[in-house]
Design a protein around this motif. Sequence first.
Motif, PDB file in Angstrom:
ATOM      1  N   MET A  46       2.508  -8.629 -13.429  1.00  0.00           N
ATOM      2  CA  MET A  46       1.093  -8.939 -13.592  1.00  0.00           C
ATOM      3  C   MET A  46       0.788 -10.353 -13.096  1.00  0.00           C
ATOM      4  SD  MET A  46      -1.768  -7.594 -14.650  1.00  0.00           S
ATOM      5  CE  MET A  46      -3.402  -8.141 -15.203  1.00  0.00           C
ATOM      6  N   VAL A  50       0.243  -8.894  -9.179  1.00  0.00           N
ATOM      7  CA  VAL A  50      -1.069  -8.268  -9.303  1.00  0.00           C
ATOM      8  C   VAL A  50      -2.206  -9.294  -9.261  1.00  0.00           C
ATOM      9  CG1 VAL A  50      -2.573  -6.863 -10.762  1.00  0.00           C
ATOM     10  CG2 VAL A  50      -0.147  -6.270 -10.512  1.00  0.00           C
ATOM     11  N   SER A  59      -8.895  -6.491  -2.576  1.00  0.00           N
ATOM     12  CA  SER A  59      -7.857  -5.786  -3.321  1.00  0.00           C
ATOM     13  C   SER A  59      -8.526  -5.002  -4.438  1.00  0.00           C
ATOM     14  CB  SER A  59      -6.855  -6.785  -3.914  1.00  0.00           C
ATOM     15  OG  SER A  59      -5.915  -6.135  -4.749  1.00  0.00           O
ATOM     16  N   ILE A  61      -7.555  -2.331  -7.924  1.00  0.00           N
ATOM     17  CA  ILE A  61      -6.551  -1.772  -8.820  1.00  0.00           C
ATOM     18  C   ILE A  61      -7.039  -0.405  -9.280  1.00  0.00           C
ATOM     19  CG2 ILE A  61      -5.414  -2.013 -11.053  1.00  0.00           C
ATOM     20  CD1 ILE A  61      -5.597  -5.057 -10.659  1.00  0.00           C
ATOM     21  N   GLN A  85      -2.049  -0.671  -6.769  1.00  0.00           N
ATOM     22  CA  GLN A  85      -2.896  -1.725  -6.215  1.00  0.00           C
ATOM     23  C   GLN A  85      -2.941  -1.620  -4.699  1.00  0.00           C
ATOM     24  OE1 GLN A  85      -1.711  -5.759  -7.189  1.00  0.00           O
ATOM     25  NE2 GLN A  85      -3.761  -6.569  -6.764  1.00  0.00           N
ATOM     26  N   SER A  97       0.828  -0.699  -3.207  1.00  0.00           N
ATOM     27  CA  SER A  97       1.972  -0.916  -4.084  1.00  0.00           C
ATOM     28  C   SER A  97       2.586   0.438  -4.442  1.00  0.00           C
ATOM     29  CB  SER A  97       1.519  -1.619  -5.369  1.00  0.00           C
ATOM     30  OG  SER A  97       0.817  -0.706  -6.211  1.00  0.00           O
TER      31      SER A  97
END
Length: 453
Positions: A46, A50, A59, A61, A85, A97
């Motif tokens: 995280m 992230v 980006s 999520i 992500q 990801s």
Amino acid sequence: MTQTIRRDFFTDGNGGTRIEIFDELSDTAKAALYGFFRRAHAPHVMEEVVLPQFADGDSQIFAAVRDRPWPPWGLGARNVVGVLQTHLVSDGCWGLSPVHVADEDLTNTGLCAALYKEALETLAVDPNAEVHYLLAEGSRLADLVLRRVGFERTEDVFLTEAARYLTYRAPAGELLANLGLAETDTVDVLAGNIDDRVFELNAALHSTIYLGSRAEWAGDRVSVPSEIAQMVRGGHYNKPAGVPTGTGRFERDVLAEVAQGVREFLTEVERKELLEYVRGREPEFAAASVQRRGTDTPVVDERIRSSLVLDGLGHFESLFADRIREQLQEVRARLNHPVFPLGRIELQVTANGDRDYFGMHRDTDGGDTRELSFVYFFSAEPRRFSGGELRVFETVVEDGRIVPTDRSQTIVPRANLAVFFPSRHDHEVLPIRVPSKAFGDSRFSVTGWIHRQ
């Protein structure tokens, strides 16, 4: 006719799951994500991956969420059970990801496929959007799995301290279709209501990406080689001399405004004679030097360049000068390079041995008469080295200044190929491996500079 839901072990649990897209992160959303990564035994992801990636912009999520029934708000209301992500690498190119899940969902193919489907559908709004992954050279399982669902392996090479990687890319819309997810509703995907072939394709893809990249995101990303590496914005995987890589957005052989290739530049007899001539002059080669910006004295600096050079080409000098003149008009036109009065042609032979390279540099800063640079490859066939790609980065002239762009072309050193590009373009030679360490097995090239009068 009522559709029969094909059930599996995870159907009931996935029934109460929805996919939520985070374009911004509230405190409660952050808390839910922190809690998820803690349960997934990767709390550092995280903070280290992230959030920095999200702060970069471009980006999103995608989170699989199971809501708390009561009270349906506040801390703990969102129970995140899966995270994917996306992030922009360059114009139209996206890195994805792995789908992160906790241990109890590692084989939950419906959950992983549903997150991936939502991400691909979002990206595919742009018909030119591509998904990119980096696979370590020599990958077998990841190569087979990615190519099976439509990924193309390109020659664009990225280097980390731990391994050498090739770029794999696939159009987002085509990937969605190849995975059998384009015409299937997300609810059905979550329920596992997909046929065995689609189920197997998605299971193989997600387990391979998750396991192949785990060494990078779960461990020491500097020294431990990972079969699949994350591609970051601009592809900034550093090589010797700290050179950022290119984007891999272009065809492998020819790219109009950056570099132009001419195949079969010499006859086969001429190429073999040149190779024999160069191999016979090993004692005459000397360590290559570089000229640092703002100085007039060349120096040997292996932090920037490691190779051997030979300044004399003997009777081959006139042969190369004649062939270059024959090709010059057509090459200049294809490069869209301004016409210039032809001056001298400067030539040099380079031998790149094991672990040699040449970091990012340009052949002119505008203060001399170099207009076009030239590289001709003529090593032994079959090749007894690996690596050594020439990567050329486009630059443009704005207000009298040379300004780099994010466009590049990676050129594999194929025998009897000549490459021309404007001397103002930044370029580099990626590290070479010569297992035998023999001089005769080196990556040989003739480098030239075409001057204006």
